[in-house]
Every structure is written in structure tokens, then in C-alpha cells.
Design an enzyme around this catalytic site. Sequence first.
Site, PDB file in Angstrom:
ATOM      1  N   LYS A  11      21.057  -7.981  -4.618  1.00 28.85           N
ATOM      2  CA  LYS A  11      22.473  -8.309  -4.793  1.00 28.85           C
ATOM      3  C   LYS A  11      22.648  -9.319  -5.924  1.00 28.85           C
ATOM      4  O   LYS A  11      23.451  -9.103  -6.841  1.00 28.85           O
ATOM      5  CB  LYS A  11      23.006  -8.880  -3.471  1.00 28.85           C
ATOM      6  CG  LYS A  11      24.497  -8.788  -3.309  1.00 28.85           C
ATOM      7  CD  LYS A  11      24.923  -9.369  -1.948  1.00 28.85           C
ATOM      8  CE  LYS A  11      24.625  -8.421  -0.822  1.00 28.85           C
ATOM      9  NZ  LYS A  11      24.772  -9.062   0.508  1.00 28.85           N
TER      10      LYS A  11
ATOM     11  N   ARG B 170      26.341 -15.233   0.759  1.00 29.27           N
ATOM     12  CA  ARG B 170      25.853 -13.879   1.036  1.00 29.27           C
ATOM     13  C   ARG B 170      24.340 -13.810   0.947  1.00 29.27           C
ATOM     14  O   ARG B 170      23.738 -14.375   0.047  1.00 29.27           O
ATOM     15  CB  ARG B 170      26.421 -12.897  -0.003  1.00 29.27           C
ATOM     16  CG  ARG B 170      27.847 -13.109  -0.332  1.00 29.27           C
ATOM     17  CD  ARG B 170      28.295 -12.269  -1.519  1.00 29.27           C
ATOM     18  NE  ARG B 170      28.262 -10.846  -1.252  1.00 29.27           N
ATOM     19  CZ  ARG B 170      28.525  -9.922  -2.181  1.00 29.27           C
ATOM     20  NH1 ARG B 170      28.795 -10.296  -3.421  1.00 29.27           N
ATOM     21  NH2 ARG B 170      28.496  -8.660  -1.866  1.00 29.27           N
TER      22      ARG B 170
ATOM     23  N   GLY C  93      23.678  -4.453   6.352  1.00 26.07           N
ATOM     24  CA  GLY C  93      24.154  -4.937   7.642  1.00 26.07           C
ATOM     25  C   GLY C  93      23.108  -5.695   8.438  1.00 26.07           C
ATOM     26  O   GLY C  93      23.331  -6.075   9.576  1.00 26.07           O
TER      27      GLY C  93
ATOM     28  N   MET D 162      21.558  -8.610   7.564  1.00 26.23           N
ATOM     29  CA  MET D 162      21.629 -10.058   7.503  1.00 26.23           C
ATOM     30  C   MET D 162      23.071 -10.497   7.373  1.00 26.23           C
ATOM     31  O   MET D 162      23.970  -9.677   7.315  1.00 26.23           O
ATOM     32  CB  MET D 162      20.763 -10.560   6.387  1.00 26.23           C
ATOM     33  CG  MET D 162      19.309 -10.351   6.752  1.00 26.23           C
ATOM     34  SD  MET D 162      18.232 -11.263   5.728  1.00 26.23           S
ATOM     35  CE  MET D 162      18.673 -10.591   4.178  1.00 26.23           C
TER      36      MET D 162
ATOM     37  N   ARG E 189      24.571  -1.306  -6.252  1.00 28.64           N
ATOM     38  CA  ARG E 189      23.147  -1.040  -6.017  1.00 28.64           C
ATOM     39  C   ARG E 189      22.944   0.463  -6.085  1.00 28.64           C
ATOM     40  O   ARG E 189      23.904   1.230  -5.998  1.00 28.64           O
ATOM     41  CB  ARG E 189      22.720  -1.565  -4.645  1.00 28.64           C
ATOM     42  CG  ARG E 189      23.478  -0.903  -3.519  1.00 28.64           C
ATOM     43  CD  ARG E 189      23.014  -1.418  -2.163  1.00 28.64           C
ATOM     44  NE  ARG E 189      23.969  -1.011  -1.144  1.00 28.64           N
ATOM     45  CZ  ARG E 189      24.362  -1.742  -0.127  1.00 28.64           C
ATOM     46  NH1 ARG E 189      23.894  -2.965   0.027  1.00 28.64           N
ATOM     47  NH2 ARG E 189      25.217  -1.281   0.743  1.00 28.64           N
TER      48      ARG E 189
ATOM     49  N   HIS F 199      28.796   1.279   9.726  1.00 28.20           N
ATOM     50  CA  HIS F 199      27.410   0.991  10.079  1.00 28.20           C
ATOM     51  C   HIS F 199      26.707   2.238  10.605  1.00 28.20           C
ATOM     52  O   HIS F 199      25.613   2.596  10.171  1.00 28.20           O
ATOM     53  CB  HIS F 199      27.387  -0.133  11.122  1.00 28.20           C
ATOM     54  CG  HIS F 199      26.000  -0.501  11.560  1.00 28.20           C
ATOM     55  ND1 HIS F 199      25.414   0.043  12.675  1.00 28.20           N
ATOM     56  CD2 HIS F 199      25.078  -1.325  11.011  1.00 28.20           C
ATOM     57  CE1 HIS F 199      24.189  -0.441  12.807  1.00 28.20           C
ATOM     58  NE2 HIS F 199      23.967  -1.282  11.805  1.00 28.20           N
TER      59      HIS F 199
ATOM     60  N   SER G 173     -14.163  22.513   2.710  1.00 28.92           N
ATOM     61  CA  SER G 173     -12.858  22.134   3.225  1.00 28.92           C
ATOM     62  C   SER G 173     -13.081  21.111   4.333  1.00 28.92           C
ATOM     63  O   SER G 173     -13.809  21.379   5.289  1.00 28.92           O
ATOM     64  CB  SER G 173     -12.130  23.365   3.771  1.00 28.92           C
ATOM     65  OG  SER G 173     -10.904  22.977   4.324  1.00 28.92           O
TER      66      SER G 173
ATOM     67  N   CYS H 136      -8.207  20.546   5.512  1.00 29.66           N
ATOM     68  CA  CYS H 136      -7.427  21.429   6.363  1.00 29.66           C
ATOM     69  C   CYS H 136      -7.131  20.806   7.724  1.00 29.66           C
ATOM     70  O   CYS H 136      -6.654  21.481   8.619  1.00 29.66           O
ATOM     71  CB  CYS H 136      -8.107  22.773   6.520  1.00 29.66           C
ATOM     72  SG  CYS H 136      -9.715  22.673   7.319  1.00 29.66           S
TER      73      CYS H 136
ATOM     74  N   TYR I 272      -6.983  20.742  -3.073  1.00 24.57           N
ATOM     75  CA  TYR I 272      -5.797  21.128  -2.326  1.00 24.57           C
ATOM     76  C   TYR I 272      -5.722  20.406  -0.984  1.00 24.57           C
ATOM     77  O   TYR I 272      -6.730  19.910  -0.478  1.00 24.57           O
ATOM     78  CB  TYR I 272      -5.724  22.647  -2.114  1.00 24.57           C
ATOM     79  CG  TYR I 272      -6.819  23.225  -1.234  1.00 24.57           C
ATOM     80  CD1 TYR I 272      -6.684  23.254   0.156  1.00 24.57           C
ATOM     81  CD2 TYR I 272      -7.982  23.755  -1.795  1.00 24.57           C
ATOM     82  CE1 TYR I 272      -7.686  23.780   0.956  1.00 24.57           C
ATOM     83  CE2 TYR I 272      -8.977  24.281  -1.000  1.00 24.57           C
ATOM     84  CZ  TYR I 272      -8.826  24.291   0.383  1.00 24.57           C
ATOM     85  OH  TYR I 272      -9.820  24.804   1.161  1.00 24.57           O
TER      86      TYR I 272
HETATM   87  P1  ADP Z   1      26.272  -6.864   3.078  1.00 17.46           P
HETATM   88  O1  ADP Z   1      24.971  -7.034   2.418  1.00 17.46           O
HETATM   89  O2  ADP Z   1      26.196  -6.777   4.542  1.00 17.46           O
HETATM   90  O3  ADP Z   1      27.078  -5.781   2.436  1.00 17.46           O
HETATM   91  P2  ADP Z   1      27.869  -8.709   1.576  1.00 17.46           P
HETATM   92  O4  ADP Z   1      27.326 -10.011   1.169  1.00 17.46           O
HETATM   93  O5  ADP Z   1      27.908  -7.673   0.524  1.00 17.46           O
HETATM   94  O6  ADP Z   1      27.065  -8.220   2.830  1.00 17.46           O
HETATM   95  O7  ADP Z   1      29.311  -9.016   2.099  1.00 17.46           O
HETATM   96  C1  ADP Z   1      29.994  -8.497   3.191  1.00 17.46           C
HETATM   97  C2  ADP Z   1      31.398  -8.150   2.764  1.00 17.46           C
HETATM   98  O8  ADP Z   1      32.079  -9.280   2.247  1.00 17.46           O
HETATM   99  C3  ADP Z   1      31.432  -7.110   1.678  1.00 17.46           C
HETATM  100  O9  ADP Z   1      32.449  -6.199   1.935  1.00 17.46           O
HETATM  101  C4  ADP Z   1      31.719  -7.902   0.445  1.00 17.46           C
HETATM  102  O10 ADP Z   1      32.390  -7.128  -0.520  1.00 17.46           O
HETATM  103  C5  ADP Z   1      32.594  -9.029   0.964  1.00 17.46           C
HETATM  104  N1  ADP Z   1      32.469 -10.197   0.106  1.00 17.46           N
HETATM  105  C6  ADP Z   1      31.351 -10.871  -0.182  1.00 17.46           C
HETATM  106  N2  ADP Z   1      31.574 -11.862  -1.050  1.00 17.46           N
HETATM  107  C7  ADP Z   1      32.895 -11.830  -1.348  1.00 17.46           C
HETATM  108  C8  ADP Z   1      33.720 -12.577  -2.223  1.00 17.46           C
HETATM  109  N3  ADP Z   1      33.235 -13.546  -2.963  1.00 17.46           N
HETATM  110  N4  ADP Z   1      35.031 -12.264  -2.265  1.00 17.46           N
HETATM  111  C9  ADP Z   1      35.506 -11.255  -1.510  1.00 17.46           C
HETATM  112  N5  ADP Z   1      34.784 -10.520  -0.677  1.00 17.46           N
HETATM  113  C10 ADP Z   1      33.472 -10.786  -0.595  1.00 17.46           C
HETATM  114 MG    MG Z   2      27.411  -5.592   0.596  1.00 24.19          MG
END
Ligand code: ADP
Ligand code: MG
Length: 887
Positions: free
Chosen positions: A28, A98, A107, A109, A342, A460, A775, A842, A862
Site C-alpha cells: 500500500k 492504515r 481485510g 489487518m 494494487r 469480504h 520412471s 509416475c 516428464y
Molecule cells: P484495507 O487494507 O483493509 O483495504 P485500507 O487501509 O485500504 O484497508 O482502508 C480501509 C478503508 O478506508 C478503505 O476503503 C480506504 O479507501 C479508506 N481510507 C483509508 N485511508 C483513507 C483516507 N485517508 N481518506 C479516506 N478514506 C480512507
Molecule cells: Mg484497502
Amino acid sequence: MAKQKFVYFFGEGKAEGDAKMKELLGGKGANLAEMTNLGIPVPPGFTISTEVCAAYYENKQKYPEGLEKEVLDNLTKLEKVMGKKLGDPEDPLLVSVRSGAAVSMPGMMDTILNLGMNDKAVVGLANKTGNPRFAWDAYRRFIQMYGDIVMGIPHDEFEEALAAMKKAKKVELDTGLDAKDLENLVVEYKKIYKKHTKKDFPQNPLDQLWGAINAVFGSWMNERAIKYRELNNIKGLKGTAVNVQSMVFGNFGDDSGTGVCFSRDPSTGKNEFYGEFLMNAQGEDVVAGIRTPEKIATLAKKNKKVYEQLLDIKDKLENHFRDMQDMEFTVQQGVLYILQTRNGKRAGAAAVKIAVDMVAEGLIDKETAIKRVTPEHLDQLLHPMIDPKALKGIKPLTKGLNASPGAACGRIVFTAKDAEEWAERGEKVLLVRKDTSPEDIGGMVVSEGILTSTGGMTSHAAVVARGMGTPCVAGAKGVSVQGKKVVIGEKTFKEGDWITIDGSTGDVYEGQFPLISPKMSKDLETFLSWCDKVCADSVRGNVKGFLVRTNADQPEDAKRAFDFGAQGVGLCRTEHMFFDKEKLIHFRTMIVADTEEARKEALKKILPLQKKDFFGIFKAMEGRPVTIRLLDPPLHEFVPHTKEEVAELAEHLGVKPKDLQPKIDKLHEANPMLGHRGCRLAVTYPEIYDMQVEAIVLAAIDCVKKNIPVKPEIMIPIVCDEQELALLRPRAEAIIKKNLEKAKVKLDIQIGTMIEVPRAALLADKIAAFADFFSFGTNDLTQMTFAFSRDDVGSFMPAYEKLGLLDVDPFKSVDEEGVGMLMNWATTKGRSVKSDLKVGICGEQGGDPATIDFCFRTGLNYVSCSPFRVPIARLTAAQAVLRNTKK
Ligand code: ADP
Ligand code: MG
Ligand code: MG
């Protein structure tokens, strides 16, 4: 030594990091930096590196020296860039905190939004923005997230307070609550906070910030993160990074919103912009599946300018990363921000289509395409679907989103815990829920399929199911879970009732349906042909090709494997041809016969039956090599055991059962697996192999006469000394010669041996003098190298695995250290006397990706696996070639 740098800033068009720094900044953080450098609108912020996480765990959860100052310096820098201060009572800066490791763990962490909110800032924000509803909404969300993630307060309690408020105000959606309601909710939330922590909600933003940073680093080692890494075999990471980023607000009003989008359809791979969004909502609302979001295309109607800007950005990012992108965006008052990008997770069909399309578009080369598709992707494509015949005239109960492809039947369970318990008992379960969350992961893994009533394609349930290759129908509005009952369409079902879902269409059906395996798509054929080319071009030993063959005992298996692209049959077992009821009686007659004449007489009856099977297999393989193993199993397995069987044989022979019994008793063995089996059968009863060889030649001659190309290979099992081959090979050659001459047909039939007894592996150079090919029979080779009885491992293997005495079950994946050493030795020794010796495997392990990689490294020509594994093996074989071949 230069001072270690812990924190990396991004903002105002430039960043200290970039996409190559994933290990250090997490996926990220690295991509936020990269996007910033590309001039894409990303809210500024900074990333605390994964090395800090590693140091934190190494040093009893203390931060390295200097970190605090570096964080504060970067915060000051951020405040300057934003022109706002954290906690400012007039115009506060709010940030998100984040997580993000080098490998995406969706989802898994925790993320905290709106940090910096307190009793004063909320008022300042309300005044400054002129939008008190928004300010109070941001505050109440922050208390909830902070309470849940940092302090471990069950989020249900907050949810209940919210639900109670909505009920009292008689509104259905959160958006129906006004500023005053939300202000009151903040009071309720603070009470919940205090009840659990015995403290007031922290008002100092720096306390909040460090609390959040601690929590993110703490989440690296929480149970579900550990479990996720375990399930996905993610190893060797330093930890998570922490991203502190200025907030943008999708919940500002009706001109704001938030969404998730993909540069191509992640289910089908179609090159169509794909995604969903919610107006007036904050990020997690989409992912959590609380409200069902709108399709991305409708964003064009709401704000054309933003939609077009988003289209531009997705193209720019896809071209830049040369892969399908999964992006998060937020619109605040008509202004677009990108919060994450990503390489998108994708379903199997999409992985193949995207790989093939991107090669055609010139975005990537074939090698890259091959590396991007995983065995799991193909596994999904080879997933069963509902037999269309069985579906004729049947209407689905309801339809939801086709969130993860494949069909599944199972008995309804309503909780992850029940799913695990039922599955433990051997039940097939289908998890039916309103939505799922990370703590359901254990139950999701064991379920045949997943059905949810809310949430979109990026909920999720959908994301995790696609990742696991589990069929999933999500957001099915016609499904309503009510305690231990569920209404689907018009019908009510209870726990344990059978339903069937089709994750490729979104349909939900009552009851159980027959599932069938799918055909190969044109894209998949194209893709696998690239894999085959890589494999065919590689040279092992002195022989060209690292090919995928199949284990097939019957013409139908061979045909299926041929359709799946098998380059030959690596193992055709002939024993089933004896177990067949019709033939068994003749074979039993043979083994109790007293004279050679009587034995020959009985075998004569089997010959045409074997010949017919061989002919069918040769024909199915259209001239590709077919290795037929002569009779292998312990004689013991053919001996009649029950009274009825003895009686039946006695009747067939016209003798009394009591006269027959002593002969049968004589055949008893204490240790059949190490007893009278394999080529030892031919040492004692040479007529058996004579008959088999004759059947093979005759079938091959039939092919030649019918203009069907044919390439038989005869394989002799359980050899432990070259003298066995010195005895048996000339006999076989004589029979071949005699029959070919008689039929006036020219044909080259190779004779080789299995290497499955450790002694044979050790003396491979001597054995190679009598063998055209080797084999590795890695089932027996593993059994005899470990002295683990294959049929009895159940009693101790689980304990071995649990105690970590063995990394992997050696019957699933070849034990490289021990068994592999023998394979290596035998290959080298064999080729030392016969440089063009063809070598293959085999055993059952032949379809396992790690084993395939090992086989390539060891110089095999093979691998051979079951027909259904063939496409996956073609992919993994090509990947092994690419991985291990230096350019
Ligand atoms: P995950 O890895 O679980 O997707 P994120 O860190 O991407 O967690 O964030 C969870 C949610 O919060 C995402 O929808 C993301 O877009 C939103 N979010 C994170 N940082 C910001 C920010 N600075 N402003 C607005 N929304 C945010
Ligand atoms: Mg995210
Ligand atoms: Mg064997």
C-alpha cells in the site's frame, strides 16, 4: 553508518518511496508513493517502514530509537502541506492510520479513519465545513473504530447503539440520521468506551496517533493475520508498514462518495471498467457490505467529470503497472482522490483471459503471462459446474451476484463455527450468512460454497472466496437469514437442508445437483500452448522436453487426459484389468493352477481383454508415448479371501472348496507389500508378463494396420537388481520380435523400468544397461525409503506433521532431501552409462507443483499425473522451467 530511515513522506507530487520498495513500505505504502510520483491525486501522508515492525517485535514491543522524532517531524511536514493541524479546534487535520504489508492481506489487518477527532475538533470541523452532520458522523465513526481496533471493544455494541438510534428515529439507513442524532450517538459511544476501558475517550490527538500506530503493528500478530499468512503460505515478511494519511471524506454529502474499482472485470477478465461505489459514505462501508453499492457505470450519471477522470487514471495505472489494477477511490465534494492501487486479485477465468489479452495488447510478454497465472487459478477453472441436463426446467430460488465461480452443493450452516464442526464430521456444508467478516475465515475454508444476502463483488465474502477458489454467491437480496432459518426466494430452509449455488451465474437452487467438470476455454488452450512450448523447448539430460504425461488405466481416462493436453501416458497400470470381475476369475484360475500349461490356458482368456484396453488407450493418445507397466501388485491381492469367493472359484474349476483351500492358504504372505509382487511375479510365473507383452504388441500391430500412430513403452516394476531385467527383457524382446515379424510390421517398442526400490536407485548405472528409460515410482520409493507403509501412515503422520517432524507429507510432495537424493543419484548414474536415458516420474506426487519443480531441477524429462491435474501440471512445469532457467 548512516542513520536508519524509518519514515517516508509522500505528497505534493513527490514521494520518498516508490513501487519497488514494497518490502520496506508495504504494498500500500509503496504504491501510494508511486502514484504520488505519477501525479495521481493521492492525499498526502507518510509511511512508517516494515523494519520498524520487525524491530518492534524483536525488541519486546518497543520502538527503535529515533522513531518518535521522525514521526513527529513528518507529521509537522504533513500539517504544513495540508495547512491544517492535528487536533486544531478551528480547522483540524484528520488522518487515517492504515496497515499494509508487502503482500496484500485484504481485510486481515486494521485501519483507523478520522483520527484527530475530539470534542473541540468536531465543533471546529462542523463550523469550518458548515456541515455539522458530517463532522459528527466522522467523530462517531472514529470512536467506534478506535474503540474496536485499539481498545478491543466489541464492535457489536456500537452497532447496537447505532441500530437503536435508527429505530428511535424510524430511519432505515445511516444517512437518515441528522447532526443532532449523531451528536447524541457520540455520547452513547463514549459511554460504551468508558464502560469497557474505565477511561474517557482520549482527547489528545498524539495519544490517539500512537495508540493507532501501536494497534496496527499489534495487528500483525493477531490471530486472523497469523491464520491468513498460514493459509496462504506467506512467509519471510518483515512485518506491516503503517501509513498515516490525511483524510478525504466520501461522507461529506450527496456530492461525495467512495468506491472500489478494477481496471478489468476480476471475475471474467473482460476488458471492461468494473467496480462499485456508494454516495455519501466512507471507505469501509463498501468493503463491509453493509449497504449494497451501485455499479461504477452509474457514477457517470452522477458526476461525469469525475467518472472520466477515473477512467483516465485506471488506464494510466494499468499501463504503468502492466497488470489489472484494484483501486480505492473517494470523491469529496466533486473532487476525486485515489487511496490505493494494487494488482487485483482475480478469479481463475479472469487470470487466464487477462494474461492472454495483455499479451495480445502488447502489454506483457508470454513469459510474464505464464508467471502470473497460478495453479490455484487453473484449479478454479477446472471446478465443477452443475450438469446442465439436471438443470433443465428448474428455476433458481433466487439470484445474487456471481462473486466467485464454480458450483457447490452443501448443507446449510449459519455460522463459521458450525461450518467447522460439521465439516469435521465429514459433512459438506454451505455457509449462509448476511455477510462475512475476517473472523469467519476458518468456516469459509471448510465450506463447499458461500452465500450472503448483502454486500457486493468487493465485499469480504466475495474477495476471500475468490482468493480461496470457493464458489460464492454474494448480495443475494432474495435471501434473508433469520436466526437458524433462512428464507431463499419464497421458501424457508433450516440448518442442514441441502442447497446448490452457482458462483458463475449467481443462481441459488434447492437441493443437490450432479456437478460436472468443465471444458477448456479457447483462452486456456492458447495460454497452455505457450506453457507447452516452454516445456517442449527445454532440454533435460540429452533428451529434449520436460513434458506432462498422465496416469491413465482406461481408454476414457486417456481420452480425457489427451483433451487436457497430456503429452503421453506416464503410467498405465494393468492390474485393474485383472480385477475386473470378468477377468478376475481367469486370473484366479491361473494362480491356483498346478502346471504351466494350465496357467497359460487361463491367461489366454485374459489376453484379448487386455489387448482391447491397450488398443483403446493407444488410440486415445494418437501416437504419443504410452508407458504400460506390467503386472505389479502383490499376488495376495488377487487371492480369494471370503468363503463366497473361494466357493465361486471352486465352482468355476469344478473342484470342492475344501480341496481348493490349502492351495489358497499356501499363497498367504506375512508382508505382501514386500512380497510376491512386481517383476518377482514374472520370475516365478513368466507366462504372466509374456501374455501382457503379447497383448501390447498385438494391440500396437492393430493400430499400425488401422493407420493409427502408436508408441508403446513397456515398463517393468519392482526391479531391485539388473539380473531381473537381464532375465525378463530378452523374453519380452523375443515376443515382440516374433509378433512383429509374423504381422510384417515394423515398430520400435522401448523397454524400461520403474525405479522404486532404493537398491535399484543406488545401482542405477547397472540397471540402465538393460533399460531404455527410468520412471520413478515415488509412491513405493517413498514407502521403502522411509519404511512408512503407505496404507498405515494415517496412524502416525498427523502426529509427525503436528510436531513438525516432517515439513510435508512425503506422499503428497516428494521428499527432496531423502527420496530426492536417491532420484538425483539414479538419474546421474543412469545417464553416466546411457546419456540419452529418458527419465520420468509416475508417483502420485507428479501433479504437485513443488515436486514438478524438483523434477525439473533433477533433470527429469516428464512428470505424470492424474488427468484432471494435467492442465495445472502443464502450467507448473512451464513455471518450473522459467524459474530455474537462467537467461
Ligand atoms: P484495507 O487494507 O483493509 O483495504 P485500507 O487501509 O485500504 O484497508 O482502508 C480501509 C478503508 O478506508 C478503505 O476503503 C480506504 O479507501 C479508506 N481510507 C483509508 N485511508 C483513507 C483516507 N485517508 N481518506 C479516506 N478514506 C480512507
Ligand atoms: Mg484497502
Ligand atoms: Mg510401485
